[in-house]
Structures are given as C-alpha cells and as structure tokens.
Motif scaffolding. Sequence first.
Motif: not given
Length: 593
Positions: A334-354
């Motif tokens: 569940g934690g692994a899926m949550g980390a992946l989901g958080a990355g997807i949410m940040a990417m959808a907001r256009g705020r995921l950067s290196f």
Amino acid sequence: MQFIAQNLAPIMFVGLIVFLLFGFPVAFSLGACGLFFGLVGIELGVLPESLLQALPLRIFGIMQNDTLLAIPFFTLMGLILERSGMAEDLLDTIGQLFGPVRGGLALAVIFVGALLAATTGVVAASVISMGLISLPIMLRYGYDRRLATGVIAASGTLAQIIPPSLVLIVLADQLGRSVGDMYKGAFIPGFLLTGIYASYVIGIAIFKKQWAPALPLEARSIREDNGGSGLPSLLALTVISAGLAIFLGEHWADVVAWWTDGRVTTAPTDETIVVSLCAGVMLAFIVAVVNKVLRIGLLSKMAERVTFVLIPPLLLIFLVLGTIFLGIATPTEGGAMGALGAGIMAMARGRLSFSLLKQALNTTTKLASFVVFILIGSTFFSLVFQGVDGPRWVEHLLTSLPGGQLGFLIVVNILVFFLAFFLDFFELSFIVVPLIGPVAEKLGIDLVWFGVLLAVNMQTSFMHPPFGFALFYLRSVAPTKEYTDKITRKPIAPVTTMQIYWGAVPFVLIQVLMVGLIIAFPGIVSHDKAEKIDLDKVKIEMPTDVPGFDPFAPPPDAGASAPAATADPLAPPPLTTSEEQDKAMEELFGGKK
C-alpha cells in the motif's frame, strides 16, 4: 560486585537514562549502554560470552524485515504531496469554504490536517505547511495567537494516529502485531479525535467570538458572477453523495454476502466506512467531470473547486488504506502504491520535477536511516537486557501494581506521558514499548488495542511544552519580528514562544481525554480479532463408522510374524462380530461392576 550482579537489570536501565541525560544521540546511547553492560555482565559471570554472537543475526533480521519498508514508502509519498502544493490548494479552498463562519479558518486547518495526516503521515510536513500557509491569514484577520498556533500544531500531530501513521508501523513491529490491524484499530479514534478538536474550536467561536472572527467579504475570492457564494449546489452535491455513502454503508454486508455466495454475512466497520466513502466521493467526482466537460452549469465555481481539490487526496487515501483494509495489499505494498500515486498526482499538477524528487528522496533516506539506527541500538540494548533477566524485573515491577489491568494501564500511561516531555515517539517506541508490551500481553490486554492507546498517548510528545517537536516546527515558521501585511498594509505583531506553548495546552488536555475515552470504551478501537479457542472445551472424538475400526482390539504384537505373502495387502481386516465386542466389554469392565 555481588550486589551489581544481582541488580544488573535496574542498574542498566538507570545507566540508559544517564546516557540520554548527557545528550548523546539515542541510537548510540542504546548501543553503547547495551555493549557496556554486556561486557560488565560477562566479566561478572552473569552473561555467557556466546550471547553477543547473536548480535549479527539480529541486525540481519532487521534488514530483512519487510514491514519496515512501509516507512520510507509512506514518507516519500507524504513529502512528494507536501512539496507539490497539495496542502496549499487544500487550505486555500477549504479556508474559502469555511471562511464565512466564525472560527472557519481554524476548522479548515483541522479538516486539512486530518486529510494531510491520511495522505502524508509525516508530522513535520503537515505542521510546517499549515504554519506557512494558514498562520499569516489567521493573524491577518485577527485570530487569537494561542488558538491559531494551537490548532496548527495539534492538527499536524493527527499524522501520529490517523493511518498511514509511521508510529503505528513501528508499534506494530515492536508489539509483534500486523500493521493492517493497527491501522484498522486507529481509524475510528483518529477521526474521533479530529471531531473533538473541531468541537473545541466551535466552542471557542461561540463563547470567545473575538478569538475566531469570520473571514471578511472582501477576502472571499471564490464567488459566482452574480456575487453569490455558490454553496447551494455544493450542499446538494454533498447531500446526494452522502446519501449514496450511507445507503451503501447500511447494505454493504448484503453486498458482501451476495459477492461471496453467502460465505461471509458480515463486513468489518472500517471496511464499510472506506467503501461507502469511496462510493460517495466517486459519485461527486463523476458529476463534477460531466458538468465541466459538457458545461451543463449544474455546479457552482465553489462546488467544482472543492470537488477537484478534495477528490485526488481522497482517492489516494482509498488507494492506500482501502486496499489494506480490504486485504488486497499489505501495508508495504500500500505504501508503494501511495508513493506512485503521489508521483502521478504531482505530475498531473505539472509540479513534479527532478529537484522536488531529489529533495523528497534525500529526506526519506535520512528519516529511514534514523529509524534503522535507533532500531539497531535498541536491539543491542534489548539483547543484553533480556540476558540479565530485565523483562522479568519489569514484569514483577508492573504486575505487582494494585488494580490489575486498570492499575497497569494508568501507571503506564502516566509514565509514557511524562517521558514524552523528553523523548519523541521513535525513542519511546524502541525503549519503553519492548519492556511493557510482554507485561500487557501477560495481563490479557489486546496488544493492538494497547498499541493504539500508546499511539494516542505518544501524540502528546509532539505537543508538550517546552520540548514538543510540533512546537519547534511551528516556531521555525512563525514570525519572530513585527512585519507589515501585504494585503491589509497593517503591522502584524510577532508570535512569541509562550503564546505557542499556551496554545498547545488545551489540545494536550484533549489528547489526554482521548486516552481516557479509549480506556473507558475499548470498543472505539476495532479490528479483526482472532477467535480464541478454549482448550478446556475441546473434545476429541474417534470415528466408529470406519470399516475395520475396532476400539476394543488388542494392540498388535510386535513380535508376531509377518502376514503370509498370499494375503491381499489392500484388503480390510476382518470385522469382529457383536458377540466378540460384548465379550471384550465384559472382560474390560466386568470386574468393575
């Protein structure tokens, strides 16, 4: 020397306290104390030299513990969400929603704090985010400084008790219980505590109106073109979604029975809550998407904004907690899926950067290393402490208390409450819990319930003046000098440290009240308990209808010759007649008539 040898366990415990008072890091204090007294015990002949050979095996056991992998996963998830601006969007939107009500900003902070707790699980991230975003707004519009700082610090500490909490993972590991069971047990107490916080703020808004004013009209930016608030359509959408959630919650057991063909007729409370909430949330999201795509105009700007800001974190909560509660995923998965989901949410907001990812991974590595080093040090200490019969000394000390289970619970909670002035929850979990956990189990206390109780109590470690970490986090972002507000152009006085301390006191008392409620009403903590088997009522019955079975046949003669080769080895033995059975009964019991 004889006195030291006979009392090495209490001397070792006092030695650990001395190490900590000198200011050494906890991990190294635990390890150094364990090794030092281990060598002393070997020299005095109390411990065998072979005891220390178990240390490498224990360290490798820590490294192979899959449960602890959930800590970096949930930490990474929380840091990505916090740095992607989710907290800012939530506070801005919910603040606009509750702003027209007295105390609305404080209620918004509590509501967002609970949401951040259920998605991040990191106290520091929650307190710092809400301190940076909401504290200037609350100071701008005249909130009492003690109420404002207390609400922010207390709402941030909800990450301690609301799953996916890091402390619950550590407590589950130390008590030898499932993380999923610990999450299920803490689900209702966490949101009940949130409700008590909100009730306190509502009481302040009623009886101390000047402490919690409403947001002025010019500060409400989300409004309709005609100047309306847009709340009626939001209220209608909420009622429809809540109606679906309540209906599904009442009939979820029937759905489960239909799905399993009647094999399961009941559904756990936590599973019912998660599934029904998810259904209501999905309905609201579908209506909002259809309204936006087709431009029907059913929903107001406020309704759309609230829906699109709230739904992503709520869906992430279901992705993580829902899969755990439903048994689809383990807490680590569940934690692994949550980390992946958080990355997807940040990417959808256009705020995921290196840069964001690098900062989150760096902080996650530091926290995970911190936890593992404390765990290794506590393993050193506990190995030697067990070797000198320390657990037996603690058991005799605590089981001799008057009052049985209740006396034990009162003393232990008072002890944890006062130790929380000086130690944080990681240190309490690794030092105190391994000592009192076995005693609680011997007294017949459910360890999942006991772990949730300790988690609520340890929550005070973040709020205790003067060493509460949440207070330190808030102090680091609260203004220390007078400044001019950018909106009102008015001078804003600084927030003093004593105002932060006094603001924390009411919420510490609420947390203590919550501890008392859990002890008084144990049913608040719910989880799937394994059915206990009473061995005194177990009956073993031997079947008598098996062909060839004769309970009165004499045992086979070991010296008898083997059967003839012509006999069929698969043929059943000849049956005895009823007359032969009667004769055997008479021979066995005839002399006792």
